[in-house]
Structure formats: structure tokens, C-alpha cells
Design an enzyme around this catalytic site. Structure first.
Site, short mmCIF file in Angstrom:
data_model
loop_
_atom_site.label_atom_id
_atom_site.label_comp_id
_atom_site.label_asym_id
_atom_site.label_seq_id
_atom_site.Cartn_x
_atom_site.Cartn_y
_atom_site.Cartn_z
N ARG A 1 -12.28 -14.50 -2.31
CA ARG A 1 -11.38 -13.35 -2.43
C ARG A 1 -11.42 -12.50 -1.18
O ARG A 1 -10.96 -11.37 -1.15
CB ARG A 1 -11.77 -12.52 -3.65
CG ARG A 1 -11.92 -13.36 -4.91
CD ARG A 1 -12.55 -12.61 -6.04
NE ARG A 1 -11.53 -11.93 -6.85
CZ ARG A 1 -11.82 -10.98 -7.74
NH1 ARG A 1 -13.08 -10.60 -7.91
NH2 ARG A 1 -10.88 -10.44 -8.48
N THR B 1 -8.70 -22.17 -3.38
CA THR B 1 -7.72 -21.74 -4.37
C THR B 1 -6.97 -22.97 -4.87
O THR B 1 -6.50 -23.76 -4.06
CB THR B 1 -6.75 -20.74 -3.73
OG1 THR B 1 -7.51 -19.68 -3.15
CG2 THR B 1 -5.78 -20.17 -4.75
N LYS C 1 -7.56 -15.90 -9.80
CA LYS C 1 -7.37 -15.96 -8.35
C LYS C 1 -5.89 -16.02 -8.00
O LYS C 1 -5.40 -15.29 -7.14
CB LYS C 1 -8.11 -17.17 -7.79
CG LYS C 1 -7.81 -17.49 -6.34
CD LYS C 1 -8.20 -16.36 -5.42
CE LYS C 1 -7.61 -16.52 -4.03
NZ LYS C 1 -7.98 -15.45 -3.11
N HIS D 1 1.75 9.30 -8.06
CA HIS D 1 1.72 9.17 -9.53
C HIS D 1 0.47 8.39 -9.91
O HIS D 1 0.16 7.37 -9.28
CB HIS D 1 2.96 8.43 -10.03
CG HIS D 1 3.08 8.42 -11.52
ND1 HIS D 1 2.26 7.64 -12.31
CD2 HIS D 1 3.89 9.09 -12.37
CE1 HIS D 1 2.54 7.85 -13.58
NE2 HIS D 1 3.54 8.73 -13.65
N CYS E 1 -2.31 -17.51 2.51
CA CYS E 1 -2.58 -17.43 1.07
C CYS E 1 -1.39 -16.93 0.24
O CYS E 1 -0.90 -17.63 -0.62
CB CYS E 1 -3.76 -16.50 0.83
SG CYS E 1 -5.12 -16.87 1.92
N THR F 1 -5.80 -25.82 0.57
CA THR F 1 -4.91 -26.37 -0.47
C THR F 1 -3.49 -25.89 -0.16
O THR F 1 -2.97 -25.00 -0.83
CB THR F 1 -5.35 -25.87 -1.87
OG1 THR F 1 -5.52 -24.44 -1.80
CG2 THR F 1 -6.66 -26.52 -2.30
N ARG G 1 7.44 -2.51 11.08
CA ARG G 1 6.18 -2.22 10.37
C ARG G 1 5.98 -0.73 10.14
O ARG G 1 4.91 -0.31 9.70
CB ARG G 1 5.01 -2.79 11.17
CG ARG G 1 4.93 -4.28 11.23
CD ARG G 1 4.43 -4.84 9.91
NE ARG G 1 4.21 -6.29 10.00
CZ ARG G 1 3.65 -7.01 9.03
NH1 ARG G 1 3.28 -6.42 7.92
NH2 ARG G 1 3.50 -8.30 9.15
N1 SAJ Z 1 1.73 -7.28 3.52
C1 SAJ Z 1 2.86 -6.45 3.40
N2 SAJ Z 1 2.72 -5.29 2.67
C2 SAJ Z 1 1.53 -4.94 2.07
C3 SAJ Z 1 0.40 -5.80 2.22
C4 SAJ Z 1 0.54 -6.97 2.95
O1 SAJ Z 1 3.94 -6.75 3.91
O2 SAJ Z 1 1.49 -3.87 1.44
C5 SAJ Z 1 1.87 -8.54 4.28
C6 SAJ Z 1 0.90 -8.64 5.47
O3 SAJ Z 1 1.45 -8.05 6.60
C7 SAJ Z 1 0.76 -10.16 5.62
C8 SAJ Z 1 0.80 -10.63 4.18
O4 SAJ Z 1 1.44 -9.60 3.42
O5 SAJ Z 1 1.84 -10.70 6.34
C9 SAJ Z 1 -0.57 -10.94 3.57
O6 SAJ Z 1 -1.49 -10.00 4.04
P1 SAJ Z 1 -2.65 -9.41 3.04
O7 SAJ Z 1 -3.50 -8.52 3.83
O8 SAJ Z 1 -2.03 -8.90 1.85
O9 SAJ Z 1 -3.45 -10.67 2.57
P2 SAJ Z 1 -4.16 -11.95 3.21
O10 SAJ Z 1 -3.28 -13.11 3.05
O11 SAJ Z 1 -4.67 -11.67 4.55
O12 SAJ Z 1 -5.37 -12.05 2.16
C10 SAJ Z 1 -5.06 -12.20 0.77
C11 SAJ Z 1 -5.93 -11.20 0.00
N3 SAJ Z 1 -5.48 -11.13 -1.36
C12 SAJ Z 1 -5.28 -9.93 -1.96
O13 SAJ Z 1 -5.48 -8.88 -1.37
C13 SAJ Z 1 -4.84 -9.96 -3.39
C14 SAJ Z 1 -7.40 -11.65 0.07
O14 SAJ Z 1 -8.21 -10.83 -0.75
C15 SAJ Z 1 -7.50 -13.11 -0.39
O15 SAJ Z 1 -8.81 -13.56 -0.40
C16 SAJ Z 1 -6.65 -13.93 0.55
O16 SAJ Z 1 -5.30 -13.53 0.40
C17 SAJ Z 1 -6.80 -15.40 0.18
O17 SAJ Z 1 -7.43 -16.12 0.99
O18 SAJ Z 1 -6.44 -15.78 -0.91
#
Ligand code: SAJ
Length: 445
Positions: A168, A134, A220, A258, A274, A99, A423
Site C-alpha cells: 500500500r 496487486t 487493495k 464539510h 497502479c 501485474t 496542475r
Molecule cells: N492524482 C490526481 N489527483 C489527486 C491524487 C492523484 O490527479 O487528488 C493523480 C496523480 O497526479 C497521479 C495519479 O493520480 O498521476 C496517481 O497518483 P497517486 O499519488 O494517487 O498514487 P500512486 O499511483 O502513486 O500510488 C497509489 C496509492 N494508492 C492510494 O493512495 C489509494 C498507493 O498507496 C498505492 O500503494 C499505490 O497506488 C499502488 O502501488 O497500488
């Protein structure tokens, strides 16, 4: 009728169809086949179906390739491109199509509409449809239910059942999370809930929480938007720390001691399939006028700015060493959108690479998981990539980049070596001790 289906689900005799074999549908199909269900995976993209039939699978998901090979060889998983036929043959249909957003940032529900139409054409009495994709708020009620009823001539809750159970899973840890995560189930009615819970009970070690469809849709979207907004705050904090002569890595560690604080990790921006789109889905409900959200809008501006900020740090660092970005040899470590995955969709590395190329830099990339290069020169290994570089940019936090040996790297690079750590994987003091000019997201010391 529903009793018969319930029994077939309970005993693993129900035939399951999974529509859409992407990063959600493929593991979903494999996991249900792995516990003994007969599963037909269907995808309109013939290339995807052929890769499954030939077991020529390009997935880096831990354990997934082996699982698919096992269930396919056991005849438990079949793959076809005819989605209507897959629906016809099945008693339970899981819709796992993408989506995405349109160019203008609105929900693009064409894949969901097509999948719903195909399911409706295969829908008979006594079947269960579960949407996993989603979706914007209100989509199941205002689009999917009406499409299924209109196209099939059947009545939801009477002739067939419908539920929403959003995926998820975390790419990079899909199979583990599919089984252990708490699963949400929103049902059209009590029977829809009962049938869906019975199905997922067989594959879920986590708790199954039942709610209504509207809550499940929003939960979600809320969880991904929560993460997106929090990453934006971490990125803003990083910019503040740079200006204030502080170190965001230290600040976040300290603040997260904290009991009620959990600041996320700053970086070069947010990528992936996502988090980059779900906040927009949240703001564009189906059948209602769009919401406006200052918070989400600011978060997008901040998260989208970070890649540009990394390039600014590169230009500044080169200037510090009396070099211009034009014709400088710059090595970008990491192309994937996050650590330990091969996916480069919406990757912040892409923006960094394209911007550096547009400034006339000679860009080389290395990523242990993907060969994508966005127009830069691609290297087979890190040594080749770094050889002769003026500046290293860390764009993805793969484990392979966590223990960089600055003494060895320095011997490979040009004089006055620079590292820009997008990073925060490298240790600033260790780099500086080896004579590197060190810049890092949120590092102001
Ligand atoms: N990122 C940061 N800082 C952080 C965490 C992530 O910059 O603290 C960046 C990552 O490098 C990446 C992006 O955000 O570029 C997304 O990475 P991610 O690991 O947060 O998530 P996704 O997109 O791989 O997966 C997410 C997850 N959602 C959550 O954790 C709330 C996963 O559980 C979902 O199922 C997925 O989206 C989805 O398909 O919706």
C-alpha cells in the site's frame, strides 16, 4: 515444522527471498535486510540485478539508495537473476512481481504465473509464501494456490503456508509508508496468518489487520479504485467550474471543509503503475466472468480526457493571442506522472507532449527528476526550457514549479506569454498581473 519456522521468523534467522525487484520488491527486500534478515532479491531482468550488485541504483525514493548500499555492503542483501534458486535457498518467499494489463485492458498475470511456478520449484516443506502484488479478485485461491500445489506436489496449509498481504506504499514516500501504513494480512489458514503477522510485526509500526484472502484482495483494489473514481469526479467538477465561471481550486477547498467531504485534486489525468490498472483488475476476477461497471468506465473516460482538455486550453490560449499551435514554442514543465517522483509510466504529460507534437508545435520539456522526453526537446534547467517560449504548460506538480517567478519568466518568454496550468500550481492573479494569459484546469474566472 511451523513452530520451527515461527521461531526463525521471530528471531530474524529465517532466510527471505523477494521475487520481483521493482518499485515494491526492491524496498521490501531492503527493509527486511535492514532489520537483520538475510535477504535474496531475485529478478529475471539481469539489468535490475546488475544495478543492485554494482550499487548503480536509479531510484529517487527518499532513503532507499542509502539503505540498499548499507545492507548490501553488510552482506544482508544479495541479488540474483535465478528466481528458482532464490526460492530454494529461502524459508519465506515474498512475490512482488508486476501485474499489468494486456493491450486490450485485461489482467496480464504471466509474471505472477512465472513467479508462482519458480516458487513452487523451490518450495520445500515448512516454508511460507506471501503474495504482495496487486491481483484480480480470486487470484490467490484460483491461480496461485493451485499452481503452488500442482508444481510442487505439496499441500497448502499442511506442507507449506500461504498468505496475501498487498503493498500500500505511496511512490515518493515508500519507506515511511511501508513501516507506518496499516498492513492487511489474509491467510490461507490460521497458521499462515500467524507466521505472516510474526514477519511483518518486525517491520511494521502500523496496525496489522487480519482478514481472509478474498477480503484482502478486494480491499487493495477498492482503495485504488476509490481514489481513481474520486479523481474523476474532481476532474468533472473542474470542467463544470470552467463553464460556470468558477474556480475549482476554491470550490474544492470550500467543499472539503464539510466534515464528510474529501474531494480529490483535479488535474491533467491519472498516471502511474497502479491507479491506471487496478480498477480493471477489480472488474476481471480470476476464474469468474468479468464485471461491468458504468462508474469505473465513466471515470476512465473522464480521467483519460483531461490531457486532451489541457491541449484544447493551449490551442485556445494561443488563438487568444493570435497564434496557431503549429510552430509555436511550447514548454511543458514536468514529465513524471506525479509530484516528486521520477517515474513516467502512463504519465498524463506523455499524452500532452505527443498531442502537441502531432499538432506541429515545437515542444520543449523540463523535469527535475527524469530525462524522459517522449520525442520533445529536453532541457537541463527551467530557464533554458522557458527561453523563447510562447506558452508554458504545467503537467506535473513538482515542488520546483510551485513558486514560479512570473516577472523573471516573462523576460525569458516571447511577447504575450501564456501559461496553461494543468496542475493548478501557479497563482492565477500573480500571472495575470505580470501580463500572462492564464488558463488553468477548472479555472473559469
Ligand atoms: N492524482 C490526481 N489527483 C489527486 C491524487 C492523484 O490527479 O487528488 C493523480 C496523480 O497526479 C497521479 C495519479 O493520480 O498521476 C496517481 O497518483 P497517486 O499519488 O494517487 O498514487 P500512486 O499511483 O502513486 O500510488 C497509489 C496509492 N494508492 C492510494 O493512495 C489509494 C498507493 O498507496 C498505492 O500503494 C499505490 O497506488 C499502488 O502501488 O497500488
Amino acid at each position: 515444522m511451523s513452530e520451527r519456522l515461527l521461531e526463525k521468523i521471530r528471531t530474524g534467522k529465517a532466510h527471505i527471498a523477494v521475487l520481483g525487484l521493482g518499485h515494491v520488491g526492491l524496498p521490501t527486500a531492503a527493509i527486511f535486510a535492514n532489520i537483520g534478515y538475510s535477504v535474496t532479491g531475485a529478478d529475471v531482468k539481469k539489468k535490475v540485478v546488475d544495478s543492485i550488485l554494482s550499487l548503480n541504483l536509479d531510484t529517487k525514493e527518499p532513503g532507499l539508495k542509502e539503505m540498499i548500499e548499507r545492507v548490501a555492503r553488510a552482506g544482508k542483501l544479495k541479488a540474483i537473476a535465478d528466481t528458482v534458486l532464490a526460492a530454494k535457498q529461502a524459508e519465506v518467499m515474498l512475490i512482488c512481481v508486476q501485474t499489468p494489463l494486456t493491450q486490450s485492458g485485461k489482467p496480464d498475470l504471466r509474471y505472477l504465473e512465472n513467479a508462482s511456478r519458480d516458487v513452487a520449484r523451490g518450495l520445500g516443506k515448512g516454508k511460507l509464501v506471501i503474495v504482495v502484488s496487486t491481483v484480480p479478485p480470486g487470484t490467490i485461491k484460483n491461480l496461485v494456490t493451485s499452481m503452488l500445489e500442482k508444481e510442487s506436489g505439496l499441500k497448502c496449509g499442511v506442507d507449506f503456508w500461504l498468505a496475501y498481504s498487498p503493498e500500500r506504499i505511496l511512490p515518493g514516500n515508500t519507506i515511511e509508508e511501508f513501516v507506518t501504513n496499516v498492513r492487511l494480512v489474509g491467510g490461507f489458514d490460521a497458521r499462515s496468518v500467524e507466521l505472516t503477522v510474526e514477519l511483518f510485526k518486525n517491520v511494521t509500526k502500523g496496525t496489522i489487520l487480519v482478514t481472509d484472502i478474498a477480503n484482502a484482495e478486494l480491499a487493495k483494489l477498492a482503495e485504488n479504485t476509490f481514489r481513481y473514481v474520486n479523481i474523476a469526479f474532481a476532474n468533472e467538477l473542474a470542467l463544470i467550474c470552467e463553464r460556470m465561471g468558477a474556480d475549482v481550486a476554491e470550490v474544492v477547498n470550500l467543499a472539503n471543509t464539510h466534515p464528510r467531504v474529501n474531494i480529490h485534486k483535479p488535474g491533467p489525468g491519472v498516471g502511474g503503475p497502479c491507479l491506471t490498472k487496478d480498477p480493471q483488475l477489480l472488474l476481471h476476477p480470476e476464474g469468474h466472468s468479468p464485471f461491468t461497471s458504468k462508474l469505473i468506465k465513466c471515470s476512465r473516460e473522464l480521467n483519460d480526457y483531461m490531457a486532451e482538455h489541457v491541449v484544447k486550453l493551449v490551442v485556445k490560449a494561443l488563438k487568444d493571442t493570435n497564434k496557431d499551435v503549429k510552430n509555436s514554442n511550447i514548454t511543458v514543465l514536468g514529465v513524471a506522472y506525479k509530484a516528486e517522483v521520477s517515474d513516467t509510466i502512463n504519465s498524463p504529460a506523455e499524452k500532452i507532449i505527443r498531442k502537441l507534437l502531432s499538432l506541429g508545435a515545437k515542444v520543449t520539456v523540463y523535469d527535475p527528476y527524469t530525462k524522459d522526453d517522449f520525442g520533445a526537446r529536453s532541457s537541463k534547467n527551467i530557464t533554458e526550457a522557458i527561453n523563447g517560449a510562447h506558452c508554458i504548460v504545467v503537467a506535473t506538480d513538482h515542488k520546483a514549479f510551485e513558486k514560479l517567478d512570473f516577472r523573471a519568466i516573462k523576460r525569458l518568454m516571447n511577447i504575450n506569454p501564456i501559461i496553461v496550468d494543468g496542475r493548478r500550481v501557479a497563482h492565477p492573479e500573480k500571472a495575470k498581473k505580470q501580463g500572462f494569459t492564464y488558463y488553468g484546469i477548472g479555472y473559469g474566472l
